[in-house]
Design an enzyme around this catalytic site. Structure first.
Site, PDB file in Angstrom:
ATOM      1  N   GLY A  11       0.837  -1.211   0.000  1.00 57.64           N
ATOM      2  CA  GLY A  11       0.000   0.000   0.000  1.00 57.64           C
ATOM      3  C   GLY A  11       0.863   1.250   0.000  1.00 57.64           C
ATOM      4  O   GLY A  11       0.455   2.313   0.478  1.00 57.64           O
ATOM      5  N   GLY A  12       2.045   1.120  -0.582  1.00 60.16           N
ATOM      6  CA  GLY A  12       3.055   2.183  -0.496  1.00 60.16           C
ATOM      7  C   GLY A  12       2.718   3.467  -1.241  1.00 60.16           C
ATOM      8  O   GLY A  12       3.325   4.501  -0.971  1.00 60.16           O
ATOM      9  N   THR A  13       1.751   3.406  -2.157  1.00 59.95           N
ATOM     10  CA  THR A  13       1.414   4.660  -2.859  1.00 59.95           C
ATOM     11  C   THR A  13       0.289   5.412  -2.147  1.00 59.95           C
ATOM     12  O   THR A  13      -0.154   6.451  -2.626  1.00 59.95           O
ATOM     13  CB  THR A  13       0.979   4.403  -4.321  1.00 59.95           C
ATOM     14  OG1 THR A  13      -0.258   3.693  -4.307  1.00 59.95           O
ATOM     15  CG2 THR A  13       2.032   3.626  -5.104  1.00 59.95           C
ATOM     16  N   GLY A  14      -0.175   4.881  -1.037  1.00 58.23           N
ATOM     17  CA  GLY A  14      -1.321   5.498  -0.364  1.00 58.23           C
ATOM     18  C   GLY A  14      -0.963   6.710   0.478  1.00 58.23           C
ATOM     19  O   GLY A  14       0.207   7.096   0.590  1.00 58.23           O
ATOM     20  N   LEU A  16      -0.951   7.202   3.738  1.00 59.64           N
ATOM     21  CA  LEU A  16       0.030   6.915   4.792  1.00 59.64           C
ATOM     22  C   LEU A  16       1.207   6.115   4.231  1.00 59.64           C
ATOM     23  O   LEU A  16       2.355   6.336   4.621  1.00 59.64           O
ATOM     24  CB  LEU A  16      -0.631   6.127   5.940  1.00 59.64           C
ATOM     25  CG  LEU A  16       0.311   5.857   7.111  1.00 59.64           C
ATOM     26  CD1 LEU A  16       0.711   7.156   7.818  1.00 59.64           C
ATOM     27  CD2 LEU A  16      -0.316   4.898   8.104  1.00 59.64           C
ATOM     28  N   GLY A  17       0.918   5.210   3.313  1.00 58.70           N
ATOM     29  CA  GLY A  17       1.952   4.310   2.806  1.00 58.70           C
ATOM     30  C   GLY A  17       3.157   5.041   2.231  1.00 58.70           C
ATOM     31  O   GLY A  17       4.306   4.658   2.466  1.00 58.70           O
ATOM     32  N   ARG A  36       1.583  -3.385  -7.441  1.00 60.51           N
ATOM     33  CA  ARG A  36       0.506  -4.259  -7.903  1.00 60.51           C
ATOM     34  C   ARG A  36       0.237  -4.023  -9.383  1.00 60.51           C
ATOM     35  O   ARG A  36      -0.003  -2.875  -9.783  1.00 60.51           O
ATOM     36  CB  ARG A  36      -0.787  -3.991  -7.117  1.00 60.51           C
ATOM     37  CG  ARG A  36      -0.738  -4.402  -5.663  1.00 60.51           C
ATOM     38  CD  ARG A  36      -2.071  -4.151  -4.981  1.00 60.51           C
ATOM     39  NE  ARG A  36      -2.501  -2.770  -5.044  1.00 60.51           N
ATOM     40  CZ  ARG A  36      -3.611  -2.355  -5.623  1.00 60.51           C
ATOM     41  NH1 ARG A  36      -4.436  -3.203  -6.206  1.00 60.51           N
ATOM     42  NH2 ARG A  36      -3.924  -1.068  -5.628  1.00 60.51           N
ATOM     43  N   LYS A 139     -10.525  -4.992  11.387  1.00 62.67           N
ATOM     44  CA  LYS A 139      -9.139  -4.952  11.870  1.00 62.67           C
ATOM     45  C   LYS A 139      -8.911  -6.038  12.934  1.00 62.67           C
ATOM     46  O   LYS A 139      -7.833  -6.625  13.024  1.00 62.67           O
ATOM     47  CB  LYS A 139      -8.786  -3.540  12.381  1.00 62.67           C
ATOM     48  CG  LYS A 139      -8.631  -2.544  11.210  1.00 62.67           C
ATOM     49  CD  LYS A 139      -8.257  -1.122  11.626  1.00 62.67           C
ATOM     50  CE  LYS A 139      -8.026  -0.254  10.386  1.00 62.67           C
ATOM     51  NZ  LYS A 139      -7.688   1.151  10.668  1.00 62.67           N
ATOM     52  N   HIS A 271     -17.383   7.306  13.507  1.00 67.57           N
ATOM     53  CA  HIS A 271     -16.069   7.473  14.144  1.00 67.57           C
ATOM     54  C   HIS A 271     -15.977   8.840  14.824  1.00 67.57           C
ATOM     55  O   HIS A 271     -15.482   8.949  15.951  1.00 67.57           O
ATOM     56  CB  HIS A 271     -14.948   7.307  13.109  1.00 67.57           C
ATOM     57  CG  HIS A 271     -14.936   5.931  12.482  1.00 67.57           C
ATOM     58  ND1 HIS A 271     -14.183   5.614  11.395  1.00 67.57           N
ATOM     59  CD2 HIS A 271     -15.618   4.794  12.806  1.00 67.57           C
ATOM     60  CE1 HIS A 271     -14.373   4.342  11.071  1.00 67.57           C
ATOM     61  NE2 HIS A 271     -15.248   3.827  11.911  1.00 67.57           N
TER      62      HIS A 271
HETATM   63  N1  LIG Z   1      -6.550   7.574  12.233  1.00 59.37           N
HETATM   64  C1  LIG Z   1      -7.051   8.198  11.194  1.00 59.37           C
HETATM   65  O1  LIG Z   1      -7.538   9.345  11.286  1.00 59.37           O
HETATM   66  C2  LIG Z   1      -6.955   7.526   9.867  1.00 59.37           C
HETATM   67  C3  LIG Z   1      -7.268   8.253   8.721  1.00 59.37           C
HETATM   68  C4  LIG Z   1      -7.112   7.623   7.498  1.00 59.37           C
HETATM   69  C5  LIG Z   1      -6.680   6.305   7.440  1.00 59.37           C
HETATM   70  N2  LIG Z   1      -6.412   5.617   8.574  1.00 59.37           N
HETATM   71  C6  LIG Z   1      -5.955   4.215   8.502  1.00 59.37           C
HETATM   72  O2  LIG Z   1      -4.684   4.189   7.865  1.00 59.37           O
HETATM   73  C7  LIG Z   1      -4.582   3.043   7.026  1.00 59.37           C
HETATM   74  C8  LIG Z   1      -4.183   3.484   5.606  1.00 59.37           C
HETATM   75  O3  LIG Z   1      -5.198   4.330   5.091  1.00 59.37           O
HETATM   76  P1  LIG Z   1      -4.915   5.350   3.886  1.00 59.37           P
HETATM   77  O4  LIG Z   1      -5.990   6.388   3.959  1.00 59.37           O
HETATM   78  O5  LIG Z   1      -3.497   5.750   3.896  1.00 59.37           O
HETATM   79  O6  LIG Z   1      -5.200   4.403   2.639  1.00 59.37           O
HETATM   80  P2  LIG Z   1      -5.413   4.825   1.102  1.00 59.37           P
HETATM   81  O7  LIG Z   1      -4.511   5.939   0.758  1.00 59.37           O
HETATM   82  O8  LIG Z   1      -6.872   5.006   0.853  1.00 59.37           O
HETATM   83  O9  LIG Z   1      -4.972   3.488   0.360  1.00 59.37           O
HETATM   84  C9  LIG Z   1      -3.737   2.885   0.647  1.00 59.37           C
HETATM   85  C10 LIG Z   1      -3.373   1.872  -0.381  1.00 59.37           C
HETATM   86  O10 LIG Z   1      -4.207   0.730  -0.317  1.00 59.37           O
HETATM   87  C11 LIG Z   1      -3.976   0.003  -1.519  1.00 59.37           C
HETATM   88  N3  LIG Z   1      -5.249  -0.446  -2.084  1.00 59.37           N
HETATM   89  C12 LIG Z   1      -6.371   0.274  -2.275  1.00 59.37           C
HETATM   90  N4  LIG Z   1      -7.319  -0.500  -2.863  1.00 59.37           N
HETATM   91  C13 LIG Z   1      -6.759  -1.723  -3.026  1.00 59.37           C
HETATM   92  C14 LIG Z   1      -7.222  -2.944  -3.572  1.00 59.37           C
HETATM   93  N5  LIG Z   1      -8.466  -3.059  -4.079  1.00 59.37           N
HETATM   94  N6  LIG Z   1      -6.396  -3.987  -3.587  1.00 59.37           N
HETATM   95  C15 LIG Z   1      -5.157  -3.884  -3.088  1.00 59.37           C
HETATM   96  N7  LIG Z   1      -4.651  -2.746  -2.564  1.00 59.37           N
HETATM   97  C16 LIG Z   1      -5.447  -1.688  -2.537  1.00 59.37           C
HETATM   98  C17 LIG Z   1      -3.312   0.947  -2.512  1.00 59.37           C
HETATM   99  O11 LIG Z   1      -1.915   0.623  -2.524  1.00 59.37           O
HETATM  100  P3  LIG Z   1      -1.050   0.397  -3.845  1.00 59.37           P
HETATM  101  O12 LIG Z   1      -1.859   0.843  -5.011  1.00 59.37           O
HETATM  102  O13 LIG Z   1       0.184   1.189  -3.581  1.00 59.37           O
HETATM  103  O14 LIG Z   1      -0.787  -1.067  -3.865  1.00 59.37           O
HETATM  104  C18 LIG Z   1      -3.512   2.283  -1.841  1.00 59.37           C
HETATM  105  O15 LIG Z   1      -2.542   3.226  -2.209  1.00 59.37           O
HETATM  106  C19 LIG Z   1      -5.918   2.303   7.128  1.00 59.37           C
HETATM  107  O16 LIG Z   1      -5.824   1.257   8.059  1.00 59.37           O
HETATM  108  C20 LIG Z   1      -6.873   3.349   7.639  1.00 59.37           C
HETATM  109  O17 LIG Z   1      -7.946   2.818   8.393  1.00 59.37           O
HETATM  110  C21 LIG Z   1      -6.513   6.215   9.789  1.00 59.37           C
END
Ligand SMILES: NC(=O)c1ccc[n+]([C@@H]2O[C@H](COP(=O)([O-])OP(=O)(O)OC[C@H]3O[C@@H](n4cnc5c(N)ncnc54)[C@H](OP(=O)(O)O)[C@@H]3O)[C@@H](O)[C@H]2O)c1
Length: 312
Positions: A11-14, A16-17, A36, A139, A271
């Site tokens: 998930g490195g392009t995300g 947080l990633g 991917r 989770k 939330h």
């Molecule tokens: N505490 C908070 O306020 C808060 C806020 C936001 C998120 N979070 C948590 O932080 C974590 C990361 O969230 P994020 O918002 O950073 O995520 P994001 O940017 O929405 O997505 C992260 C990555 O997930 C992978 N992904 C998405 N759909 C996919 C699919 N169908 N199959 C495989 N991989 C897929 C992609 O990675 P690639 O394309 O690079 O493979 C994407 O870049 C989650 O657990 C979330 O619950 C917490």
């Protein structure tokens, strides 16, 4: 200090990633990033992956639809950190991690796994209301699979991403601070914990080779970032030199309003309800030996006040 662990970021392009990749490289780890094939011609992601490569990361091809490719990817490293999406307004793929767990079981070499958590500790959310509880339930399903498989782990409870919460002065649906008026959730006095997203990544990577982090839930609670909505608004008012007009929405009105939204928004509002009306982040004690600003005092974390200055 021994050799630093090799890390695979999934998930490195995300959101947080990409910060985890940066922190891993900065802290001198051999860093691998899953590429991917499904991202196809998403030029932004390809460019981001290439920029990681230019900074020294190694790209590894692997798909959640191809078990062998995941096994081969995890075999390359010591530690796997997953930051797959888990926010419904963007995407929610938390249970896909079960495939990653299967791959780690077969590979048998992974010394530690960080599942995609980085928010409220799901173990404290047994009483979360619908529909938002799906985030925590899923989770916990992943945690159970990890622990049943005997895979060593660290769970990171990062509390609120500052970009969502501080940016919007804790108002749901807003990520830029208002300059005229603000809606208080209840009396606006519940303490909320917000963390800069780059700091979440820095703390996470700091814990990778730390024996104190093994098989633990760690919490990020920077002392200056435990602030109520009223306190954050006061900081903002100080910086813009102006008082905002305030109104408030009661708990019952908030819950009624939630029902009018679409599913993804309802999850998010649930939330906000637990965080801002119930104070679910700060209403329990955390020991010093699992609180990351105490474990790693050398990290100069970004205060909420400094985070807010970005918006002036
Ligand atoms: N505490 C908070 O306020 C808060 C806020 C936001 C998120 N979070 C948590 O932080 C974590 C990361 O969230 P994020 O918002 O950073 O995520 P994001 O940017 O929405 O997505 C992260 C990555 O997930 C992978 N992904 C998405 N759909 C996919 C699919 N169908 N199959 C495989 N991989 C897929 C992609 O990675 P690639 O394309 O690079 O493979 C994407 O870049 C989650 O657990 C979330 O619950 C917490």
């Amino acid at each position: 200090m021994g050799v630093k662990s090799r890390i695979l970021i999934v998930g490195g392009t995300g959101y947080l990633g990409k910060r985890l990749v940066k922190a891993s490289l900065e802290q001198g780890h051999e860093t691998y990033v899953l590429h991917r094939p499904e991202i196809g011609v998403d030029i932004e992601k390809i460019q981001l992956l290439l920029s990681f490569k230019a900074q020294g990361a190694r790209l590894v091809s692997g798909s959640f639809d191809n078990h062998e490719s995941l096994v081969e990817a995890v075999k390359l490293v010591d530690v796997v950190i997953c930051a797959i999406s888990g926010v419904h307004i963007r995407s929610h793929q938390i249970l896909l991690q079960l495939k990653l767990v299967e791959a780690m079981i077969e590979a048998g070499n992974v010394k530690k796994f960080y599942p995609s958590e980085f928010g409220t500790d799901p173990a404290t959310m047994e009483n979360c209301i619908e529909p938002g509880r799906i985030t925590f339930d899923d989770k916990m399903v992943v945690r159970k699979a990890i622990e049943n498989a005997g895979i060593p782990y660290t769970y990171i409870s990062a509390n609120c991403f500052a970009g969502y919460f501080v940016g919007g002065l804790y108002q749901p649906g807003q990520i830029l601070p208002s300059r005229d008026s603000v809606l208080l959730l209840g009396d606006g006095n519940q303490k909320v914990i917000c963390v800069d997203e780059d700091d979440i990544a820095t703390y996470t990577i700091k814990s990778v080779d730390d024996p104190r982090a093994l098989n633990k839930s760690l919490y990020i609670r920077p002392p200056q970032n435990i602030l109520s909505q009223n306190e954050v608004i006061q900081l903002w008012e100080k910086h813009i030199g102006k008082k905002l007009k305030k109104s408030s929405i009661s708990k019952d009105e908030f819950l009624a309003m939630k029902k009018e939204q679409d599913y993804a928004e309802q999850v998010g509002l649930t939330h906000y309800y637990h965080v801002c009306y119930e104070g679910c982040l700060a209403n329990f004690e955390v020991a010093d030996d699992v609180e990351m600003s105490k474990l790693y005092p050398e990290v100069k974390y970004t205060t909420v006040e400094d985070y807010l200055k970005r918006y002036i």
